[in-house]
Write a protein that holds these residues in place. Structure first.
Motif, short mmCIF file in Angstrom:
data_model
loop_
_atom_site.label_atom_id
_atom_site.label_comp_id
_atom_site.label_asym_id
_atom_site.label_seq_id
_atom_site.Cartn_x
_atom_site.Cartn_y
_atom_site.Cartn_z
N CYS A 181 0.82 -1.21 0.00
CA CYS A 181 0.00 0.00 0.00
C CYS A 181 0.86 1.27 0.00
N GLY A 182 2.18 1.11 0.04
CA GLY A 182 3.04 2.29 -0.01
C GLY A 182 3.06 3.10 1.27
N CYS A 183 3.05 2.44 2.42
CA CYS A 183 3.21 3.20 3.66
C CYS A 183 4.30 2.58 4.53
N VAL A 184 4.48 3.14 5.71
CA VAL A 184 5.50 2.67 6.62
C VAL A 184 4.87 1.70 7.62
N GLY A 185 5.50 0.56 7.85
CA GLY A 185 4.99 -0.38 8.85
C GLY A 185 6.12 -0.96 9.66
N ILE A 186 5.95 -1.00 10.96
CA ILE A 186 7.01 -1.50 11.84
C ILE A 186 6.55 -2.73 12.61
N LYS A 187 7.33 -3.80 12.52
CA LYS A 187 7.16 -4.91 13.45
C LYS A 187 8.29 -4.78 14.46
N PRO A 188 7.96 -4.42 15.69
CA PRO A 188 9.01 -4.22 16.69
C PRO A 188 9.63 -5.55 17.16
N THR A 189 10.68 -5.45 17.96
CA THR A 189 11.27 -6.60 18.63
C THR A 189 10.17 -7.39 19.35
N TYR A 190 10.25 -8.73 19.29
CA TYR A 190 9.24 -9.52 20.01
C TYR A 190 9.28 -9.14 21.50
N GLY A 191 8.13 -8.80 22.04
CA GLY A 191 8.08 -8.40 23.44
C GLY A 191 8.07 -6.89 23.66
N ALA A 192 8.33 -6.12 22.59
CA ALA A 192 8.38 -4.66 22.75
C ALA A 192 7.00 -4.11 23.09
N VAL A 193 5.99 -4.66 22.46
CA VAL A 193 4.63 -4.17 22.68
C VAL A 193 3.81 -5.31 23.30
N SER A 194 3.06 -4.99 24.33
CA SER A 194 2.24 -5.99 25.00
C SER A 194 1.28 -6.66 24.02
#
Lengths: 480, 94, 486
Positions: A181-194
């Motif tokens: 879709c032409g946008c920015v997406g972040i998958k953080p380090t496992y455990g970074a986000v609850s």
């Protein structure tokens, strides 16, 4: 002045602070596009709730970092009293009794939830065609998929419905739709986000992350949601706060191109865009080399054992007793279970449950599940070796640009291959993000950057510098 | 690769009431996926430990302090069927 | 049918509800008899997205139990998911420890009628309890009910499952093992171990084999026993059933059986058409429990002295027997009572008097335990002391003083005086008495002096009669011989 819906989150915050607009105006502008929704990005909209919160924020003098910004939430995240289906028939009309921690944190940071976005059922898919409520369309070409499973979350940002959304990523479900879709997406380090409140697909891989139009907007969102949560014992203490990236140079940066993900199976146009991004890295002062991760070729197989195995247990709770849809008129408990689950789940979900149940079954566990866990170790070790040589790894996010609706729905394996570039980082629990790096035939191309655990700030810095140099922020055409 | 009997056995374990057509389709699709997945069976993995968690943290626990429970009404709100304050289940003995 | 020639082989699986305030994986308070579904939250209802969080106190209690059973505490242990569908299991998997339990190995010694048995402990592992199914059908029995409701109040209660080796050789020993285990766990504060309320539940793996054989016979799993008495009866019946089958030339099938306490009958449960396949795999939502030796020591040092340790100490330091020690350590109160008395009187005499005289006298009268009675440790020690230094005869002590002491709790010296029971300790008085008896019985004196030693007994008898039993018979015998010039 730019139309309100065109504003990035940062620009909108500045506009509110300058008194040029209000949260209510922003939310109204968002709701107008969210309710018309020609892309079918949304499954539920909370108009009254959003306006009420916007008024409250406008009235209140406090200015948390995202004060008054409309946001969208993937329907895999639990929102109290707001319908949450995870794209599944079995949760039709389900109103959760609690709210996911990351959503609470986003609200505490001032974000205003306007609605829930479409997704592949239980996040299983790469096109959002597995939604029980119909597919989302790619804003760049309405006859093409937005990617998945967070297709709605990516499309709504690309289509300027909202500036920010939360998605979830198990094997690429934030990064791949962001790329398509032409946008920015972040998958953080496992455990970074609850993960508390994230309807589980594969618990050892699932991670929540932001989608946005700019790297800085994504960073702003990530800032609000990271950190240890007492409700998720796998969530991590986040010692170094997420910073808003500002630098434009990459002097001294060592970048590795993953050689296994830059050849066969990758579309030429995609390869070309990644190569030119590599050239841009060098022009900004960085050094680029080829890095081999031999176990990457086994990642897909490993993932398609581990994720289904975990999902087979995670989805066992959908039994039509405590919540969700139940089959009617069953004569026995067994029939109740079998019909409720047969009627409630779509074919991809059933396929994964079957695959995972098989991989864990007596007599097959050692040959399949245990071996997959061992290959996972090899993947982790490959990355560790690579990060002794380079700071950041680079690859395409998706082997192709957005494909036509229906093209891969009859061939599960070809659909699975959509995630071949994103799965390795998921298996290793590493942070990875996707930013736009070019267009082919009017369709966006995504560049994936990955780093060691906790390296989010560096990744955001590199992504921001490349984003500035590539200057690709364009709006897709408005639907007729 | 995976026979029909195994498909039925696995479907029963997973409580998925597949009809005949689904069983046949599932057998074909699972066989195709497993064929792909088979590649990892050729790897030499005897000395490799399995990874179940990518994190190395341990001993994350909660103090034994009560928190608020759900109101009874809310706990039952989403249930398809309730009776006498409980979640209704039919046909256990059948 | 005869049990001769067969040896019972019994192992136990005991589920103990840990005495925490909250559930295993969520903060819902534990209760008993609360209104239906009022102790629930998204976690214990298995709502989408809700995650387990491990109760630190449950882990501590499990370690304490492991130490009490002599188990080794695992440096690292993890949870698995045990997958099966049932309405009382909201996630359709039970979070349970599997092949990496928190405690393994160990021994637990018990005294039963047939002697001391040292029972091997296989393992102790943590898990969560299922919810409660309430059947609405007419008879309340499962087969009659087409409708049931689930009450999740109990769901997620922390359990410790303790598994023993098949080391028990009689139904009585099995019941005694459970009694001793209950005692120990209550003593540690690990669990209420209330069998009626289900906070302690036991299943028995029962088999028989020809006496002298070392191979194990086919075992059955005896379930659903909620009192020590039923456990003993149930195992006895099952052993009889198995021996009956073997005597009739039949084979024993590996199956689950129920004991019906009302009829005394064993029912074989219909075997499930579908074999269980629990598909255990490591629980990704929880991280490992890593127990450093220092942490184990911290738990150990916080524990009260265990009954088994106390028994060993009493045997070594006080010289009392295992049997006495076992009986006297049955409850914390009785043990403290004994220690108090033993610190003021001869320990062996104290053990004997408390265990035999005092307890049986109380059983016949007030139905109290010694530490609950009017007989304070000070009074008991006083009584034992008087008997030991011969100021009071054993017979009057037992028959006169003790009953009055139980009734009044008065000082022993008061009772002895009141009843005029004090033994004559004045030597002069005894010499005068003997001289008088010699004067009165010259013939008998002549016989004695002529070598008829038996006649000494006659004079002792006369002396006892003359003093109303207050003379020390042995001392009188000595004086008689001395005065007779023997």
């Amino acid at each position: 002045m730019t139309a309100l819906h065109e504003l990035t989150a940062e620009a909108a915050i500045r506009a509110i602070e300058a008194g040029e607009t209000s949260s209510l105006e922003l939310v109204d502008a968002a709701l107008e596009r969210v309710t018309s929704d020609p892309w079918h990005a949304f499954l539920a909209v909370d108009e009254d709730g959003a306006r009420e919160r916007a008024r409250a924020i406008d009235a209140n003098g406090e200015r948390p970092p995202l004060a008054g910004i409309p946001v969208a939430i993937k329907d895999a995240l639990s929102t109290r009293d707001l319908t949450t289906t995870a794209g599944s028939r079995i949760l039709e009309g389900f109103r959760p009794v609690y709210t996911a921690t990351c959503v609470e944190r986003l609200e505490r940071a001032g974000g205003i939830i306007v609605g829930k976005t479409n997704m592949d059922e239980f996040a299983m898919g790469s096109s959002t065609e597995n939604s029980a409520y119909g597919p989302t369309r790619n804003p760049w070409a309405l006859d093409r998929v937005p990617g998945g499973s967070s297709g709605g979350a990516a499309a709504c940002v690309a289509a300027r419905q909202v500036p920010l959304s939360l998605g979830s990523d198990t094997g690429g479900s934030i990064r791949q739709p962001a790329a398509l879709c032409g946008c920015v997406g972040i998958k953080p380090t496992y455990g970074a986000v609850s993960r508390s409140g994230l309807i589980a697909f594969a618990s050892s891989l699932d991670q929540v992350g932001p989608l946005a139009r700019t790297v800085r907007d994504a960073a702003l969102t990530l800032q609000a949601i990271v950190g240890r949560d007492p409700l998720d014992t796998t969530s991590l203490e986040w010692r170094e706060p997420i910073e808003l990236p500002a630098g434009e140079r990459l002097d001294g940066l060592r970048v590795g191109i993953i050689s296994e993900l830059n050849g066969e199976g990758i579309e030429a146009s995609v390869r070309g865009a990644v190569d030119s991004a590599a050239a841009t890295v060098e022009s900004l002062g960085g050094a680029v080399e080829q890095v081999s991760l031999p176990s990457v070729e086994h990642s897909l197989s490993t993932y398609y054992l581990i994720a289904p195995a975990e999902c087979s247990a995670n989805l066992a709770r959908f039994d039509g007793i405590r919540y969700g849809r139940a089959a009617e008129g069953a004569d026995s408990l067994l029939e109740h279970y079998e019909r409720t689950r047969d009627e409630g789940f779509g074919s991809e979900v059933k396929r994964r449950i079957m695959l995972g149940t098989f991989a864990l079954a007596s007599g097959y566990y050692d040959a399949y599940y245990l071996r997959a866990q061992k290959v996972r170790t090899l993947v982790v070790e490959d990355f560790a070796r690579a990060f002794e040589r380079v700071d950041v790894l680079m690859s395409p996010t998706s082997p192709t640009t957005a494909f036509p609706l229906g093209e891969r729905t009859d061939d599960p394996l070809s659909m699975y291959l959509s995630d071949v570039c994103t799965i390795p980082m998921s298996l290793a629990g590493l942070p990875a993000l996707s930013i736009p790096c070019g267009f082919a035939d009017g369709l966006p191309i995504g560049l994936q950057l990955a780093g060691p655990a906790y390296s989010e700030n560096r990744l955001l810095g590199v992504a921001h510098a490349l984003e500035q140099a590539l200057a690709l922020d364009q709006a897709p055409p408005e639907p007729a | 690769m995976i026979d029909e009997q195994t498909v039925r056995h696995v479907a029963r374990l997973a409580r998925l009431g597949l009809d005949e057509g689904e069983v046949a389709r599932m057998q074909a699709e699972l066989s195709g996926i497993l064929e792909h997945v088979e590649r990892i069976r050729a790897l030499e993995l005897d000395d490799v430990p399995p990874t179940t968690h990518v994190e190395s943290v341990a001993n994350v626990m909660r103090e034994d302090v009560p928190t608020e429970c759900l109101e009874h009404e809310l706990a039952l709100r989403e249930a398809p069927a309730t009776r006498e304050g409980g979640f209704l289940v039919r046909g256990i003995g059948a | 049918m005869s049990a001769d020639g067969y040896e019972p082989v019994i192992g136990l699986e005991i589920h103990v509800q840990l005495a925490t305030r909250t559930k295993m994986f969520c903060g819902c308070a534990l209760g008993f008899g609360e209104p239906i579904n009022t102790r629930t939250c998204p976690v214990c209802l298995g709502h989408p997205g809700a995650l387990p969080t491990l109760n630190a106190e449950a882990v501590r209690l499990a370690i304490a139990t492991g130490l009490a059973l002599g188990s080794s505490i695992a440096e690292s242990s993890i949870f698995h998911r045990k997958n099966y569908f049932y309405p009382d299991l909201p996630k359709a998997y039970q979070i349970s420890q599997y092949d990496e339990p928190i405690a393994s190995g160990g021994q637990f010694a018990v005294l039963a009628e047939d002697g001391i048995t040292s029972v091997g402990i296989t393992r102790a592992h943590l898990e969560e309890d299922a919810a409660k199914l309430v059947h609405l059908g007419a008879g309340g029995r499962r087969a009659d009910a087409d409708e049931s409701v689930v009450d999740f109040n109990r769901g997620g209660t922390p359990l410790l499952e303790i598994v023993t080796e098949p080391d028990l050789r009689s139904a009585a020993a099995a019941a005694e093992f459970l009694r001793q285990l209950q005692l120990t766990l209550r003593h540690l504060g690990v669990s209420d171990c209330n069998m009626e309320e289900g906070s302690m539940r036991a299943d028995a793996n029962v088999s028989v084999r020809p006496t002298g054989s070392t191979e194990l016979g086919t075992k059955t799993e005896l379930k659903n026993m909620n009192s020590f008495r039923f456990i003993e009866q149930g195992i006895t019946r099952e052993l009889e059933r198995q021996i009956g089958l073997l005597e009739a030339g039949e084979r024993i099938a590996q199956e689950t059986v129920h004991f019906d306490p009302d009829t005394g009958a064993i029912h074989v449960l219909r075997s499930k058409e579908e074999a269980h396949d629990y598909r255990y795999f490591p629980e990704p939502d929880l991280v490992a429990i890593v127990t450093e030796p220092a942490a184990v020591e911290e738990v150990r040092s916080s524990l009260p002295e265990l009954p088994s340790a106390r028994r060993a100490r009493w045997q070594e330091e006080l010289g009392i027997t295992f049997e006495d020690a076992t009986v006297l350590s049955e409850s914390v109160g009785l043990a403290a009572y004994f220690e108090e008395v033993a610190s003021r009187a001869d320990p062996k005499l104290a053990a004997n008097w408390i265990r035999n005289e005092l307890r049986s006298a109380l059983r016949d009268t007030t139905k109290q335990e010694p530490h609950e009675s009017a007989v304070t440790p000070e009074r008991m020690a006083e009584l034992i002391g008087l008997v030991a230094d011969k100021s009071l005869g054993a017979k009057p002590a037992r028959e006169v003083v003790l009953p009055e002491l139980i009734e009044t709790g008065d000082p022993v010296s008061d009772i002895v005086e009141r009843r005029d029971l004090g033994q004559i300790t004045d030597e002069g008085e005894l010499y005068a008495l003997v001289d008088r008896l010699f004067d009165e019985n010259p013939d008998q004196l002549a016989q004695l002096q002529g070598g008829k030693d038996k006649v000494a007994g006659y004079f002792v008898g006369q002396a006892m009669k003359a003093t109303g039993g207050k003379a020390d018979a042995a001392r009188v015998g000595e004086i008689v011989r001395e005065r007779a010039g023997l």
